[in-house]
Design a protein around this motif. Structure first.
Motif, PDB file in Angstrom:
ATOM      1  N   PRO A  53      14.691 -16.456   3.387  1.00 56.45           N
ATOM      2  CA  PRO A  53      13.244 -16.484   3.172  1.00 56.45           C
ATOM      3  C   PRO A  53      12.472 -16.107   4.440  1.00 56.45           C
ATOM      4  CG  PRO A  53      14.269 -18.394   2.184  1.00 56.45           C
ATOM      5  CD  PRO A  53      15.341 -17.693   2.966  1.00 56.45           C
ATOM      6  N   ASP A  54      11.335 -15.456   4.232  1.00 54.93           N
ATOM      7  CA  ASP A  54      10.405 -15.074   5.290  1.00 54.93           C
ATOM      8  C   ASP A  54      10.940 -13.985   6.213  1.00 54.93           C
ATOM      9  OD1 ASP A  54       9.510 -18.532   5.596  1.00 54.93           O
ATOM     10  OD2 ASP A  54       8.571 -17.003   4.359  1.00 54.93           O
ATOM     11  N   SER A  55      12.068 -13.355   5.862  1.00 52.43           N
ATOM     12  CA  SER A  55      12.554 -12.237   6.665  1.00 52.43           C
ATOM     13  C   SER A  55      11.797 -10.971   6.311  1.00 52.43           C
ATOM     14  CB  SER A  55      14.057 -12.014   6.427  1.00 52.43           C
ATOM     15  OG  SER A  55      14.803 -13.094   6.930  1.00 52.43           O
ATOM     16  N   ALA A  56      11.606 -10.123   7.305  1.00 51.02           N
ATOM     17  CA  ALA A  56      10.927  -8.858   7.059  1.00 51.02           C
ATOM     18  C   ALA A  56      11.931  -7.849   6.522  1.00 51.02           C
ATOM     19  CB  ALA A  56      10.291  -8.345   8.351  1.00 51.02           C
ATOM     20  N   ARG A  57      11.581  -7.184   5.428  1.00 48.37           N
ATOM     21  CA  ARG A  57      12.447  -6.188   4.809  1.00 48.37           C
ATOM     22  C   ARG A  57      11.742  -4.842   4.783  1.00 48.37           C
ATOM     23  NH1 ARG A  57      16.676  -8.706   2.118  1.00 48.37           N
ATOM     24  NH2 ARG A  57      17.610  -6.646   2.148  1.00 48.37           N
ATOM     25  N   LEU A 115       0.856  -1.178   0.000  1.00 48.45           N
ATOM     26  CA  LEU A 115       0.000   0.000   0.000  1.00 48.45           C
ATOM     27  C   LEU A 115       0.893   1.229   0.000  1.00 48.45           C
ATOM     28  CD1 LEU A 115      -2.732   1.398   0.320  1.00 48.45           C
ATOM     29  CD2 LEU A 115      -2.444   1.219   2.786  1.00 48.45           C
ATOM     30  N   TYR A 116       0.794   2.007  -1.042  1.00 52.28           N
ATOM     31  CA  TYR A 116       1.646   3.192  -1.154  1.00 52.28           C
ATOM     32  C   TYR A 116       0.768   4.429  -1.133  1.00 52.28           C
ATOM     33  CZ  TYR A 116       4.850   6.627  -3.068  1.00 52.28           C
ATOM     34  OH  TYR A 116       5.611   7.743  -3.246  1.00 52.28           O
ATOM     35  N   LEU A 126      20.011   8.920   4.375  1.00 51.99           N
ATOM     36  CA  LEU A 126      18.762   8.417   3.808  1.00 51.99           C
ATOM     37  C   LEU A 126      18.424   9.219   2.555  1.00 51.99           C
ATOM     38  CD1 LEU A 126      16.512   8.004   6.999  1.00 51.99           C
ATOM     39  CD2 LEU A 126      17.654   6.188   5.729  1.00 51.99           C
ATOM     40  N   PRO A 127      17.663   8.641   1.631  1.00 47.58           N
ATOM     41  CA  PRO A 127      17.341   9.345   0.374  1.00 47.58           C
ATOM     42  C   PRO A 127      16.122  10.265   0.487  1.00 47.58           C
ATOM     43  CG  PRO A 127      16.509   7.110   0.270  1.00 47.58           C
ATOM     44  CD  PRO A 127      17.239   7.216   1.585  1.00 47.58           C
ATOM     45  N   GLY A 128      16.045  11.065   1.552  1.00 49.65           N
ATOM     46  CA  GLY A 128      14.943  12.018   1.688  1.00 49.65           C
ATOM     47  C   GLY A 128      13.595  11.348   1.802  1.00 49.65           C
ATOM     48  N   ILE A 129      13.396  10.530   2.834  1.00 49.00           N
ATOM     49  CA  ILE A 129      12.175   9.732   2.945  1.00 49.00           C
ATOM     50  C   ILE A 129      11.128  10.403   3.824  1.00 49.00           C
ATOM     51  CG2 ILE A 129      13.488   7.627   2.568  1.00 49.00           C
ATOM     52  CD1 ILE A 129      13.140   6.977   5.530  1.00 49.00           C
ATOM     53  N   ASN A 130       9.857  10.040   3.578  1.00 46.63           N
ATOM     54  CA  ASN A 130       8.728  10.534   4.378  1.00 46.63           C
ATOM     55  C   ASN A 130       8.124   9.446   5.258  1.00 46.63           C
ATOM     56  OD1 ASN A 130       8.801  13.173   3.351  1.00 46.63           O
ATOM     57  ND2 ASN A 130       7.600  12.579   1.560  1.00 46.63           N
ATOM     58  N   HIS A 131       8.309   8.182   4.864  1.00 47.72           N
ATOM     59  CA  HIS A 131       7.747   7.088   5.643  1.00 47.72           C
ATOM     60  C   HIS A 131       8.463   5.796   5.271  1.00 47.72           C
ATOM     61  CE1 HIS A 131       4.845   5.138   8.203  1.00 47.72           C
ATOM     62  NE2 HIS A 131       4.547   4.258   7.263  1.00 47.72           N
ATOM     63  N   ALA A 132       8.414   4.812   6.173  1.00 46.67           N
ATOM     64  CA  ALA A 132       9.003   3.501   5.914  1.00 46.67           C
ATOM     65  C   ALA A 132       8.299   2.467   6.767  1.00 46.67           C
ATOM     66  CB  ALA A 132      10.505   3.502   6.226  1.00 46.67           C
ATOM     67  N   SER A 133       8.265   1.237   6.279  1.00 44.97           N
ATOM     68  CA  SER A 133       7.662   0.147   7.035  1.00 44.97           C
ATOM     69  C   SER A 133       8.244  -1.167   6.542  1.00 44.97           C
ATOM     70  CB  SER A 133       6.138   0.153   6.890  1.00 44.97           C
ATOM     71  OG  SER A 133       5.531  -0.748   7.807  1.00 44.97           O
ATOM     72  N   TYR A 134       8.019  -2.232   7.308  1.00 47.14           N
ATOM     73  CA  TYR A 134       8.609  -3.511   6.948  1.00 47.14           C
ATOM     74  C   TYR A 134       7.537  -4.578   6.744  1.00 47.14           C
ATOM     75  CZ  TYR A 134       7.817  -5.162  11.751  1.00 47.14           C
ATOM     76  OH  TYR A 134       7.234  -5.545  12.931  1.00 47.14           O
ATOM     77  N   GLY A 135       7.906  -5.634   6.029  1.00 53.06           N
ATOM     78  CA  GLY A 135       7.026  -6.763   5.790  1.00 53.06           C
ATOM     79  C   GLY A 135       7.793  -7.859   5.079  1.00 53.06           C
ATOM     80  N   PHE A 180      10.502  10.588  12.521  1.00 53.38           N
ATOM     81  CA  PHE A 180       9.729   9.377  12.788  1.00 53.38           C
ATOM     82  C   PHE A 180      10.670   8.194  12.944  1.00 53.38           C
ATOM     83  CE2 PHE A 180      10.363   9.132   8.249  1.00 53.38           C
ATOM     84  CZ  PHE A 180      10.419   7.778   7.949  1.00 53.38           C
ATOM     85  N   CYS A 181      10.135   7.058  13.401  1.00 54.03           N
ATOM     86  CA  CYS A 181      10.931   5.859  13.628  1.00 54.03           C
ATOM     87  C   CYS A 181      10.354   4.680  12.863  1.00 54.03           C
ATOM     88  CB  CYS A 181      10.957   5.494  15.119  1.00 54.03           C
ATOM     89  SG  CYS A 181      11.628   6.758  16.181  1.00 54.03           S
ATOM     90  N   PHE A 182      11.207   3.722  12.535  1.00 54.22           N
ATOM     91  CA  PHE A 182      10.741   2.466  11.972  1.00 54.22           C
ATOM     92  C   PHE A 182      11.741   1.362  12.314  1.00 54.22           C
ATOM     93  CE2 PHE A 182      13.259   4.485   8.625  1.00 54.22           C
ATOM     94  CZ  PHE A 182      14.043   3.451   8.119  1.00 54.22           C
ATOM     95  N   LYS A 183      11.263   0.132  12.272  1.00 53.64           N
ATOM     96  CA  LYS A 183      12.082  -1.011  12.669  1.00 53.64           C
ATOM     97  C   LYS A 183      12.582  -1.762  11.449  1.00 53.64           C
ATOM     98  CE  LYS A 183       9.968  -4.339  14.935  1.00 53.64           C
ATOM     99  NZ  LYS A 183       9.354  -5.082  16.047  1.00 53.64           N
ATOM    100  N   ASN A 184      13.835  -2.220  11.519  1.00 50.18           N
ATOM    101  CA  ASN A 184      14.434  -3.075  10.504  1.00 50.18           C
ATOM    102  C   ASN A 184      14.760  -4.414  11.169  1.00 50.18           C
ATOM    103  OD1 ASN A 184      15.750  -4.239   8.361  1.00 50.18           O
ATOM    104  ND2 ASN A 184      17.578  -2.947   8.493  1.00 50.18           N
ATOM    105  N   PRO A 185      13.773  -5.311  11.286  1.00 51.06           N
ATOM    106  CA  PRO A 185      13.988  -6.557  12.037  1.00 51.06           C
ATOM    107  C   PRO A 185      15.024  -7.471  11.420  1.00 51.06           C
ATOM    108  CG  PRO A 185      11.874  -6.612  10.886  1.00 51.06           C
ATOM    109  CD  PRO A 185      12.403  -5.222  10.747  1.00 51.06           C
ATOM    110  N   PHE A 186      15.287  -7.325  10.121  1.00 52.76           N
ATOM    111  CA  PHE A 186      16.269  -8.163   9.431  1.00 52.76           C
ATOM    112  C   PHE A 186      17.647  -8.050  10.082  1.00 52.76           C
ATOM    113  CE2 PHE A 186      19.188  -8.887   5.741  1.00 52.76           C
ATOM    114  CZ  PHE A 186      18.889 -10.218   5.543  1.00 52.76           C
TER     115      PHE A 186
END
Length: 456
Positions: A328-332, A13-14, A288-297, A248-254
């Motif tokens: 496989p199955d890692s969140a990116r 979803l973008y 960072l490349p000038g981001i407004n939002h990020a999320s993982y899946g 803002f914050c986001f998680k990189n579980p990988f």
């Protein structure tokens, strides 16, 4: 070395300024479907909040003119207003807790109630709440003011079996107790709140939170700063004050990391990140490349595409020959930039095709004799990477541990360089290793050829 085509396990979803797209990927093609609300939503960057209720997305613009909206994940359908949402009601943040939806900092009929917490009746699996009517005694919907709060509610997020509510300078806990009260509220921190919306991330039963003056982790009871004094001072002094609402914050579980994205001085989008590794308990910084939002899946390992679609160079591409580029199955993490591009984090050694300007630096080396002058005659580094490519080694000196050193540079060629000769003298020695022509390199160790001379 075919590059993976992204195939999202859930459709990506973008959200842009006014349009929403569902994207599916197949070999050699990307299919976009416009799923925008009939009344397109526009909103301020980083004021949006989102949540998943039984896997269904709920999105809120955070203003006082547009109600929350949702999508049923069917690309044949578009976003619609959240069903059963109360009339003439808006909220700054909308989150999920158990099978409840929780609205924070609510505006009703044009009157803002900054301390109000409003919750729905619990939703059935795969459905949305049937009512938000707090007056209906047959339902569990309700509302309450944070009586102990002295500043407006900013945001909230689930933590273990509780829901944590953050105001500008205090933190409160919301616990499900059932019965007539439904929820119990208590203050857990009276001098620590949240800087902006989307400034908290959950990891392993803890919250990582950006407050107005620190960066902390807490478990709902005990809080600890993740920064030392010098790093904290540097971090807050380098945020662009006019655009601090973009943080803002986001998680990189990988990689067990949490990114704190912020605009540096003069930037109008988040161009820098403080990266906290919650396993190693370390802090680093990256561009960072000038981001407004990020999320993982989860990202599929299915291979597709053609040679021409792989934009990475041979030296920067981390993928295996005819294989996927990750476990496989890692969140990116996918990041949405201010220039309307999507980036996948840690999928290449390059920064969108360019060599990243990475460096390691250590300053203020006194060799246990701060009063003496040190004469550096050379450095012997052990650096691994692609043979023939280069790393720039800089050795400098300063008169105090806090002054900027004056550097002398030498070029280290991986696979052939052994010792690098140079001449530097001073009380406090500094050394820096920076990317030259190598996309990937690792510093294993280094030794100085140093001679200690007089105190003057």
């Amino acid at each position: 070395m075919l590059h993976d085509m992204l195939v999202l396990a859930l459709r990506l979803l973008y959200l842009s300024a006014s349009k929403a797209y569902a994207a599916t990927y197949s070999t050699g093609s990307v299919i976009h479907t416009d799923i925008s609300h009939a009344t397109p939503r526009t909103g301020v960057v980083n004021q949006w909040t989102h949540a998943l209720l039984s896997g269904l997305p709920v999105v809120n613009t955070g203003d006082t003119s547009k109600v929350p909206m949702t999508w049923d994940l069917n690309v044949a359908n578009k976003f619609i207003d959240l069903v059963n949402w109360p009339a003439n009601t808006y909220c700054k943040s909308l989150r999920t807790y158990k099978n409840f939806l929780v609205a924070l900092n609510v505006t009703v009929a044009g009157t803002n109630k900054p301390f109000l917490v409003k919750w729905s009746h619990p939703a059935d699996p795969g459905a949305f709440p049937s009512t938000w009517d707090a007056a209906d005694t047959t339902k569990d919907a309700g509302e309450a003011n944070l009586a102990e709060a002295i500043s407006p509610i900013v945001d909230g997020l689930s933590l273990r079996d509780s829901f944590i509510i953050y105001t500008e300078n205090s933190t409160h806990r919301m616990d499900y107790v059932g019965g007539q009260s439904v929820f119990r509220f208590s203050k857990i921190m009276g001098m620590s709140g949240m800087l902006n919306r989307n400034c908290a991330v959950e990891f392993d039963g803890w919250h990582f939170v950006v407050t107005g003056s620190d960066v902390i982790v807490h478990d709902g009871q005990t809080a600890t700063s993740v920064l030392d004094k010098q790093t904290r001072r540097s971090f807050f002094q380098n945020i662009d004050v006019a655009n601090r609402g973009l943080v803002f914050c986001f998680k990189n579980p990988f990689l067990n990391e949490i990114y704190l994205a912020y605009p540096s001085i003069g930037a109008t989008a988040c161009d820098t990140a403080m990266v906290y590794n919650f396993v190693d308990k370390t802090v680093s910084f990256r561009d960072l490349p000038g981001i407004n939002h990020a999320s993982y899946g989860s990202v599929s390992t299915d291979l597709g595409g053609t040679w021409s679609q792989d934009a990475d160079s041979w030296d920067s591409d981390l993928t295996f020959w005819n294989g996927p580029d990750y476990t496989p199955d890692s969140a990116r993490v996918l990041m949405a930039s201010n220039d309307m591009k999507l980036y996948m984090l840690d999928a290449s050694a390059s920064f969108s095709g360019s060599i990243p300007p990475a460096f390691l630096e250590r300053r203020g080396l006194s060799f246990d004799t701060p009063e003496s002058i040190k004469f550096i005659k050379g450095i012997r580094a052990r650096i691994s990477g692609n043979p023939g490519q280069t790393v720039i080694i800089s050795v400098g000196a300063a008169t105090s541990p806090y002054a900027d050193p004056t550097y002398t540079d030498v070029t280290y060629t991986i696979g052939s360089s052994v010792a690098s000769d140079l001449f530097v003298s001073g009380r406090y020695i500094a050394v820096k290793f920076a990317t030259g022509t190598s996309f990937q390199w690792r510093l294993d160790s280094f030794d100085f050829d140093v001679e200690t001379v007089g105190a003057w």
